[in-house]
Design an enzyme around this catalytic site. Structure first.
Site, short mmCIF file in Angstrom:
data_model
loop_
_atom_site.label_atom_id
_atom_site.label_comp_id
_atom_site.label_asym_id
_atom_site.label_seq_id
_atom_site.Cartn_x
_atom_site.Cartn_y
_atom_site.Cartn_z
CB ALA A 97 -0.80 -0.18 1.20
CG ASN A 141 1.00 -4.87 7.36
OD1 ASN A 141 1.72 -5.81 8.16
ND2 ASN A 141 -0.33 -4.74 7.55
CG HIS A 186 0.36 5.36 3.88
ND1 HIS A 186 0.17 4.77 5.33
CD2 HIS A 186 -0.31 4.59 3.22
CE1 HIS A 186 -1.05 3.83 5.02
NE2 HIS A 186 -1.23 3.82 4.04
N1 LIG Z 1 1.72 -4.68 3.15
C1 LIG Z 1 0.79 -3.95 2.86
O1 LIG Z 1 1.01 -2.85 2.24
C2 LIG Z 1 -0.29 -4.23 3.45
C3 LIG Z 1 -0.73 -5.26 4.09
N2 LIG Z 1 -1.95 -5.61 4.81
C4 LIG Z 1 -1.94 -6.72 5.29
O2 LIG Z 1 -2.19 -7.97 4.53
C5 LIG Z 1 -3.02 -9.10 5.51
C6 LIG Z 1 -4.25 -9.52 4.59
O3 LIG Z 1 -4.92 -8.23 4.38
P1 LIG Z 1 -6.39 -8.27 4.17
O4 LIG Z 1 -6.46 -9.15 2.72
O5 LIG Z 1 -6.91 -6.91 4.00
O6 LIG Z 1 -7.32 -9.09 5.16
P2 LIG Z 1 -8.61 -9.64 5.02
O7 LIG Z 1 -8.95 -9.75 6.19
O8 LIG Z 1 -9.43 -8.82 4.17
O9 LIG Z 1 -8.35 -10.99 4.59
C7 LIG Z 1 -7.65 -12.07 5.20
C8 LIG Z 1 -8.07 -13.35 4.76
O10 LIG Z 1 -7.40 -14.52 5.70
C9 LIG Z 1 -8.48 -15.45 6.07
N3 LIG Z 1 -7.66 -16.23 7.26
C10 LIG Z 1 -8.04 -15.80 8.51
N4 LIG Z 1 -7.33 -17.13 9.14
C11 LIG Z 1 -6.53 -17.55 8.28
C12 LIG Z 1 -5.62 -18.77 8.33
N5 LIG Z 1 -5.23 -18.98 9.79
N6 LIG Z 1 -5.04 -19.05 7.33
C13 LIG Z 1 -5.51 -18.76 5.99
N7 LIG Z 1 -6.35 -17.73 6.04
C14 LIG Z 1 -6.84 -17.30 6.92
C15 LIG Z 1 -9.60 -14.58 6.43
O11 LIG Z 1 -10.92 -15.42 6.32
C16 LIG Z 1 -9.58 -13.79 5.31
O12 LIG Z 1 -10.28 -13.92 4.06
C17 LIG Z 1 -3.09 -8.29 7.01
O13 LIG Z 1 -2.29 -8.88 7.90
C18 LIG Z 1 -3.09 -6.83 6.55
O14 LIG Z 1 -2.81 -6.10 7.79
C19 LIG Z 1 -3.08 -5.03 4.45
C20 LIG Z 1 -2.80 -3.80 3.55
C21 LIG Z 1 -1.66 -3.22 3.13
O1 LIG Z 2 0.11 -0.69 5.79
C1 LIG Z 2 -1.32 -1.24 6.10
O2 LIG Z 2 -1.36 -2.31 6.64
C2 LIG Z 2 -2.17 -0.97 5.33
C3 LIG Z 2 -2.58 0.34 4.93
O3 LIG Z 2 -2.47 1.22 5.49
C4 LIG Z 2 -3.30 0.63 3.38
O4 LIG Z 2 -3.80 -0.30 2.71
O5 LIG Z 2 -3.13 2.03 3.15
#
Ligand SMILES: NC(=O)C1=CN([C@@H]2O[C@H](COP(=O)(O)OP(=O)(O)OC[C@H]3O[C@@H](n4cnc5c(N)ncnc54)[C@H](O)[C@@H]3O)[C@@H](O)[C@H]2O)C=CC1
Ligand SMILES: O=C([O-])CC(=O)C(=O)O
Length: 269
Positions: free
Chosen positions: A122, A190, A220
């Site tokens: 992001a 993150n 950000h």
């Molecule tokens: N690196 C970056 O820039 C960003 C990182 N993130 C992070 O990425 C990760 C995923 O984000 P989102 O897709 O928005 O989350 P989300 O909550 O929309 O999706 C996560 C999915 O994982 C599933 N899940 C739950 N427990 C699980 C398990 N034990 N094993 C496998 N799947 C499982 C859930 O049911 C859900 O479908 C989060 O940790 C979030 O903080 C989010 C946004 C930006």
């Molecule tokens: O960094 C994250 O976990 C998510 C975040 O801020 C974004 O998606 O803008």
């Protein structure tokens, strides 16, 4: 011609499902082979209409793929990461904050031949930050502003009795380093962890988090003061419908990152 790489995705939420759909629609050199999820029935339903439905497998079995993308809650990070790294695969984390207290995984990857590739996610500008960090860097900061509901549920807020639902004017809810930010806001910043890994590390990278009812986007701003350059960059992310903490650009950034693993022409370092 380069060999096709198989991709496994852990978690089919705001990031994982969008990424899965894009891979199923076709990305040259990559094939979606497996997904994992908490709710296997829901996962089967989600992929039912795919042109080439991947296998639905337990997290550890994703490591049969060449590339494992982690897109699950931070609590599942260790299980997914360890399996991929032990198997010597390419591991692409989304929950980058969960990597900071687990740098032993990077050491282990050196032994197994695995690679850990952190996508820009992001955020923006990690190419310039990495370049600057090849020389002397004085400071790296990130200021994150989210609509208050984009911060809901963070352990740091609970510990400090901060109710973001009650915030009516822009309020700084955290100031500290990237390591502490990632512990206190494991599902929200993150981006700060990725910035720290690209630049001068989680102890020296400084973070401010604002709950701001005046913004509709996850915003950000990174500032870098380095010997070679001064950078100031801002990204304003549209929150995804499924998870307002997560910007819609995140799965797109991961597609771009994966494309870079196989493409003949790659732009940006
Ligand atoms: N690196 C970056 O820039 C960003 C990182 N993130 C992070 O990425 C990760 C995923 O984000 P989102 O897709 O928005 O989350 P989300 O909550 O929309 O999706 C996560 C999915 O994982 C599933 N899940 C739950 N427990 C699980 C398990 N034990 N094993 C496998 N799947 C499982 C859930 O049911 C859900 O479908 C989060 O940790 C979030 O903080 C989010 C946004 C930006
Ligand atoms: O960094 C994250 O976990 C998510 C975040 O801020 C974004 O998606 O803008």
């Amino acid at each position: 011609m380069a060999k096709e790489l198989t991709v496994g995705i852990a978690g089919l939420g705001a990031i994982g499902l969008h990424l899965a759909r894009q891979l199923d629609a076709g990305v040259q050199g990559l094939r979606l082979a497996a997904v994992s999820a908490r709710d296997l029935k829901k996962a089967q339903a989600n992929i039912a209409g795919f042109k080439a439905p991947p296998m639905v497998v337990p997290n550890a079995e994703l490591a049969a793929c060449d590339i494992v993308v982690e897109a699950a809650p931070a609590a599942a990070f260790e299980e997914i990461a360890s399996a991929a790294i032990e198997a010597g695969k390419i591991f692409v984390p989304s929950s980058v904050g969960a990597l900071l207290p687990r740098m032993h995984l990077v050491e282990r990857a050196k032994q197994t031949g695995a690679r850990i590739i952190v996508p820009t996610g992001a955020l923006l500008g990690l190419d310039a930050v990495r370049a600057a960090a090849e020389g002397a860097v004085e400071s790296v900061t990130i200021e994150t502003r989210k609509p208050p509901r984009g911060l809901e549920g963070a352990p740091y807020l609970k510990q400090h009795n901060i109710d973001v639902g009650a915030i009516t004017t822009a309020t700084r809810v955290f100031k500290g380093n990237a390591f502490d930010a990632a512990q206190g806001f494991p599902a929200n910043v993150n981006v700060a962890a990725a910035l720290a890994l690209a630049g001068i590390g989680p102890e020296r990278t400084m973070v401010e988090i604002w709950a701001d009812p005046g913004v509709t986007r996850n915003t950000h701003t990174i500032r870098v003061e380095a010997a070679a350059a001064r950078l100031t960059m801002t990204i304003e992310n549209v929150p995804s419908e499924e998870n307002p903490r997560t910007g819609k650009i995140t799965p797109l950034s991961i597609v771009a990152c994966l494309r870079g693993l196989t493409s003949t022409l790659k732009v940006g370092s």
